[in-house]
Design a protein around this motif. Structure first.
Motif, PDB file in Angstrom:
ATOM      1  N   TYR A  16     -18.021 -62.392   3.333  1.00 51.39           N
ATOM      2  CA  TYR A  16     -18.024 -63.411   4.383  1.00 51.39           C
ATOM      3  C   TYR A  16     -19.325 -63.352   5.181  1.00 51.39           C
ATOM      4  N   LEU A  17     -19.712 -64.503   5.731  1.00 53.57           N
ATOM      5  CA  LEU A  17     -20.923 -64.581   6.572  1.00 53.57           C
ATOM      6  C   LEU A  17     -20.810 -63.650   7.737  1.00 53.57           C
TER       7      LEU A  17
ATOM      8  N   MET B 161     -28.469 -63.226   0.026  1.00 52.61           N
ATOM      9  CA  MET B 161     -27.133 -63.703  -0.213  1.00 52.61           C
ATOM     10  C   MET B 161     -27.169 -65.206  -0.439  1.00 52.61           C
ATOM     11  N   ARG B 162     -26.245 -65.649  -1.234  1.00 50.99           N
ATOM     12  CA  ARG B 162     -26.147 -67.064  -1.550  1.00 50.99           C
ATOM     13  C   ARG B 162     -25.053 -67.696  -0.686  1.00 50.99           C
ATOM     14  N   VAL B 163     -25.454 -68.522   0.277  1.00 49.75           N
ATOM     15  CA  VAL B 163     -24.485 -69.184   1.149  1.00 49.75           C
ATOM     16  C   VAL B 163     -23.825 -70.303   0.360  1.00 49.75           C
ATOM     17  N   VAL B 164     -22.505 -70.303   0.386  1.00 50.25           N
ATOM     18  CA  VAL B 164     -21.761 -71.281  -0.399  1.00 50.25           C
ATOM     19  C   VAL B 164     -20.815 -72.089   0.476  1.00 50.25           C
TER      20      VAL B 164
ATOM     21  N   PHE C 244     -19.393 -66.563   1.903  1.00 47.80           N
ATOM     22  CA  PHE C 244     -18.478 -67.618   2.318  1.00 47.80           C
ATOM     23  C   PHE C 244     -18.329 -67.658   3.830  1.00 47.80           C
ATOM     24  N   PRO C 245     -18.173 -68.856   4.394  1.00 46.79           N
ATOM     25  CA  PRO C 245     -17.805 -68.946   5.809  1.00 46.79           C
ATOM     26  C   PRO C 245     -16.420 -68.323   6.003  1.00 46.79           C
ATOM     27  N   GLU C 246     -16.170 -67.729   7.156  1.00 47.09           N
ATOM     28  CA  GLU C 246     -14.897 -67.049   7.390  1.00 47.09           C
ATOM     29  C   GLU C 246     -13.690 -67.978   7.331  1.00 47.09           C
TER      30      GLU C 246
END
Length: 98
Positions: free
Chosen positions: A97-98, A1-4, A81-83
């Motif tokens: 979401y993460l 997953m690509r953390v953004v 995405f962070p929550e």
């Protein structure tokens, strides 16, 4: 997953989550690298890549195309995405979401 991350209408993909370019490597993975790089607005050699809001629809379509091709898995093409950040509508089909 690509953390953004998302700040001021700029989507940033963390440098550790970017696809690597490998000379003589997989054509699909190298194409994925160049496709992402071509629509990014800022791609420092050792840093996060940034994507303006105007390319988010293209980014979503491109990620979906690579996912559905069967050559790359969703673990490589899904944006995470962070929550605390709402996923933009244009990226919902390729994000979680993460």
């Amino acid at each position: 997953m690509r953390v953004v991350a998302l700040q001021d209408d700029i989507l940033c993909i963390h440098q550790d989550d970017l696809p690597p370019y490998k000379k003589g490597g997989s054509v699909v993975r190298n194409s994925y690298f160049w496709a992402l790089k071509s629509i990014a607005c800022y791609t420092p050699r050792q840093g996060d890549w940034e994507f303006d809001r105007v390319v988010w629809v293209a980014l979503g379509r491109m990620l979906m195309a690579f996912t559905t091709s069967g050559y790359l898995g969703s673990s490589e093409t899904t944006l995470e995405f962070p929550e605390a950040i709402a996923i933009p509508e244009s990226l919902r089909s390729v994000a979680t979401y993460l």
